[in-house]
Design a protein around this motif. Sequence first.
Motif, PDB file in Angstrom:
ATOM      1  N   GLN A  95       0.785  -1.229   0.000  1.00  0.00           N
ATOM      2  CA  GLN A  95       0.000   0.000   0.000  1.00  0.00           C
ATOM      3  C   GLN A  95       0.828   1.296   0.000  1.00  0.00           C
ATOM      4  O   GLN A  95       0.671   2.138  -0.878  1.00  0.00           O
ATOM      5  N   GLU A  96       1.687   1.468   0.975  1.00  0.00           N
ATOM      6  CA  GLU A  96       2.415   2.725   1.132  1.00  0.00           C
ATOM      7  C   GLU A  96       3.405   2.963  -0.003  1.00  0.00           C
ATOM      8  O   GLU A  96       3.502   4.073  -0.532  1.00  0.00           O
ATOM      9  N   VAL A  97       4.144   1.935  -0.367  1.00  0.00           N
ATOM     10  CA  VAL A  97       5.164   2.086  -1.412  1.00  0.00           C
ATOM     11  C   VAL A  97       4.515   2.379  -2.757  1.00  0.00           C
ATOM     12  O   VAL A  97       4.985   3.239  -3.507  1.00  0.00           O
ATOM     13  N   VAL A  98       3.429   1.682  -3.075  1.00  0.00           N
ATOM     14  CA  VAL A  98       2.740   1.916  -4.351  1.00  0.00           C
ATOM     15  C   VAL A  98       2.219   3.345  -4.406  1.00  0.00           C
ATOM     16  O   VAL A  98       2.370   4.026  -5.429  1.00  0.00           O
ATOM     17  N   ALA A  99       1.623   3.817  -3.330  1.00  0.00           N
ATOM     18  CA  ALA A  99       1.089   5.185  -3.311  1.00  0.00           C
ATOM     19  C   ALA A  99       2.208   6.210  -3.519  1.00  0.00           C
ATOM     20  O   ALA A  99       2.034   7.190  -4.268  1.00  0.00           O
ATOM     21  N   LYS A 100       3.352   6.002  -2.884  1.00  0.00           N
ATOM     22  CA  LYS A 100       4.490   6.926  -3.068  1.00  0.00           C
ATOM     23  C   LYS A 100       5.009   6.880  -4.498  1.00  0.00           C
ATOM     24  O   LYS A 100       5.268   7.922  -5.103  1.00  0.00           O
ATOM     25  N   ASP A 101       5.182   5.676  -5.036  1.00  0.00           N
ATOM     26  CA  ASP A 101       5.657   5.540  -6.417  1.00  0.00           C
ATOM     27  C   ASP A 101       4.662   6.151  -7.399  1.00  0.00           C
ATOM     28  O   ASP A 101       5.058   6.813  -8.367  1.00  0.00           O
ATOM     29  N   ALA A 102       3.378   5.942  -7.162  1.00  0.00           N
ATOM     30  CA  ALA A 102       2.350   6.486  -8.050  1.00  0.00           C
ATOM     31  C   ALA A 102       2.347   8.010  -8.019  1.00  0.00           C
ATOM     32  O   ALA A 102       2.173   8.655  -9.051  1.00  0.00           O
ATOM     33  N   ALA A 103       2.545   8.585  -6.851  1.00  0.00           N
ATOM     34  CA  ALA A 103       2.589  10.046  -6.729  1.00  0.00           C
ATOM     35  C   ALA A 103       3.780  10.618  -7.503  1.00  0.00           C
ATOM     36  O   ALA A 103       3.687  11.698  -8.093  1.00  0.00           O
ATOM     37  N   GLN A 120       2.977  -3.202 -22.027  1.00  0.00           N
ATOM     38  CA  GLN A 120       4.281  -3.291 -22.679  1.00  0.00           C
ATOM     39  C   GLN A 120       5.215  -2.154 -22.274  1.00  0.00           C
ATOM     40  O   GLN A 120       6.421  -2.339 -22.202  1.00  0.00           O
ATOM     41  N   ASP A 121       4.663  -0.968 -22.029  1.00  0.00           N
ATOM     42  CA  ASP A 121       5.468   0.216 -21.714  1.00  0.00           C
ATOM     43  C   ASP A 121       5.211   0.639 -20.274  1.00  0.00           C
ATOM     44  O   ASP A 121       4.219   1.306 -19.971  1.00  0.00           O
ATOM     45  N   ALA A 122       6.118   0.273 -19.380  1.00  0.00           N
ATOM     46  CA  ALA A 122       5.956   0.577 -17.952  1.00  0.00           C
ATOM     47  C   ALA A 122       6.015   2.079 -17.689  1.00  0.00           C
ATOM     48  O   ALA A 122       5.345   2.578 -16.779  1.00  0.00           O
ATOM     49  N   GLU A 123       6.795   2.808 -18.479  1.00  0.00           N
ATOM     50  CA  GLU A 123       6.886   4.261 -18.292  1.00  0.00           C
ATOM     51  C   GLU A 123       5.557   4.931 -18.621  1.00  0.00           C
ATOM     52  O   GLU A 123       5.118   5.828 -17.907  1.00  0.00           O
ATOM     53  N   LEU A 124       4.925   4.523 -19.705  1.00  0.00           N
ATOM     54  CA  LEU A 124       3.614   5.060 -20.072  1.00  0.00           C
ATOM     55  C   LEU A 124       2.598   4.735 -18.984  1.00  0.00           C
ATOM     56  O   LEU A 124       1.842   5.602 -18.541  1.00  0.00           O
ATOM     57  N   PHE A 125       2.586   3.475 -18.538  1.00  0.00           N
ATOM     58  CA  PHE A 125       1.679   3.055 -17.475  1.00  0.00           C
ATOM     59  C   PHE A 125       1.891   3.915 -16.230  1.00  0.00           C
ATOM     60  O   PHE A 125       0.941   4.447 -15.659  1.00  0.00           O
ATOM     61  N   SER A 126       3.148   4.096 -15.830  1.00  0.00           N
ATOM     62  CA  SER A 126       3.468   4.872 -14.627  1.00  0.00           C
ATOM     63  C   SER A 126       3.011   6.319 -14.755  1.00  0.00           C
ATOM     64  O   SER A 126       2.458   6.887 -13.807  1.00  0.00           O
ATOM     65  N   SER A 127       3.216   6.915 -15.936  1.00  0.00           N
ATOM     66  CA  SER A 127       2.812   8.313 -16.124  1.00  0.00           C
ATOM     67  C   SER A 127       1.294   8.468 -16.068  1.00  0.00           C
ATOM     68  O   SER A 127       0.782   9.448 -15.524  1.00  0.00           O
ATOM     69  N   LYS A 128       0.572   7.479 -16.597  1.00  0.00           N
ATOM     70  CA  LYS A 128      -0.896   7.545 -16.577  1.00  0.00           C
ATOM     71  C   LYS A 128      -1.440   7.321 -15.164  1.00  0.00           C
ATOM     72  O   LYS A 128      -2.423   7.948 -14.763  1.00  0.00           O
ATOM     73  N   TYR A 133      -3.757   9.839 -10.268  1.00  0.00           N
ATOM     74  CA  TYR A 133      -3.500   9.497  -8.868  1.00  0.00           C
ATOM     75  C   TYR A 133      -4.698   9.794  -7.965  1.00  0.00           C
ATOM     76  O   TYR A 133      -5.113   8.954  -7.180  1.00  0.00           O
ATOM     77  N   LYS A 134      -5.250  11.005  -8.090  1.00  0.00           N
ATOM     78  CA  LYS A 134      -6.347  11.414  -7.195  1.00  0.00           C
ATOM     79  C   LYS A 134      -7.593  10.537  -7.360  1.00  0.00           C
ATOM     80  O   LYS A 134      -8.309  10.295  -6.397  1.00  0.00           O
ATOM     81  N   GLU A 135      -7.840  10.059  -8.574  1.00  0.00           N
ATOM     82  CA  GLU A 135      -9.000   9.202  -8.807  1.00  0.00           C
ATOM     83  C   GLU A 135      -8.746   7.770  -8.335  1.00  0.00           C
ATOM     84  O   GLU A 135      -9.639   7.118  -7.819  1.00  0.00           O
TER      85      GLU A 135
END
Length: 167
Positions: A95-103, A120-128, A133-135
């Motif tokens: 929970q905590e680590v994912v929320a920090k990484d997502a932010a 396929q593209d982890a960078e695209l996924f991470s940016s989206k 994040y708020k939703e």
Amino acid sequence: MKKLVFAVAILLASVSNAQGKKASLHDQYSGTGYGVAGCGLGSVIFGAKPGMIQVPAATTNGIYGIQTFGITSGTSNCDIPKMGQTAAVYLEANQEVVAKDAARGEGETLVDLAVIYNCQDAELFSSKVKANYKEIFTSDNGYTQSSKILSTIKNDSELAKNCSVAG
């Protein structure tokens, strides 16, 4: 003790139904929708009603791992695709680590989630995920977060092409 908890749950459900219009039997017992307490037996009993009724729903979900069982088995209103269930368990455990990484929009946990969601593209996924994040992180519930990530993937044309999500 179990009988007392169940009796209180039924009482609260009937009191909350008495305040508004009478719901159909299907709506009362099918477990369609869930509130901030997430999926699980609590959502089947109390539904998606907003407010304090979600407290006993969350309590019911937390008793004896009922919610975790529902997530892993796809029962009790926890019927997201298999990859969503896997992601929900992962989100719950990290929970905590994912929320920090997502932010931040980067990190190992987001790369792991991209793999779980077949992106396929982890960078695209991470940016989206960062952009939404708020939703996505309105709840501390892994199942809810996983469902919102799945919705983000399906509703974003770039992610939809990049991730092969079933369901």
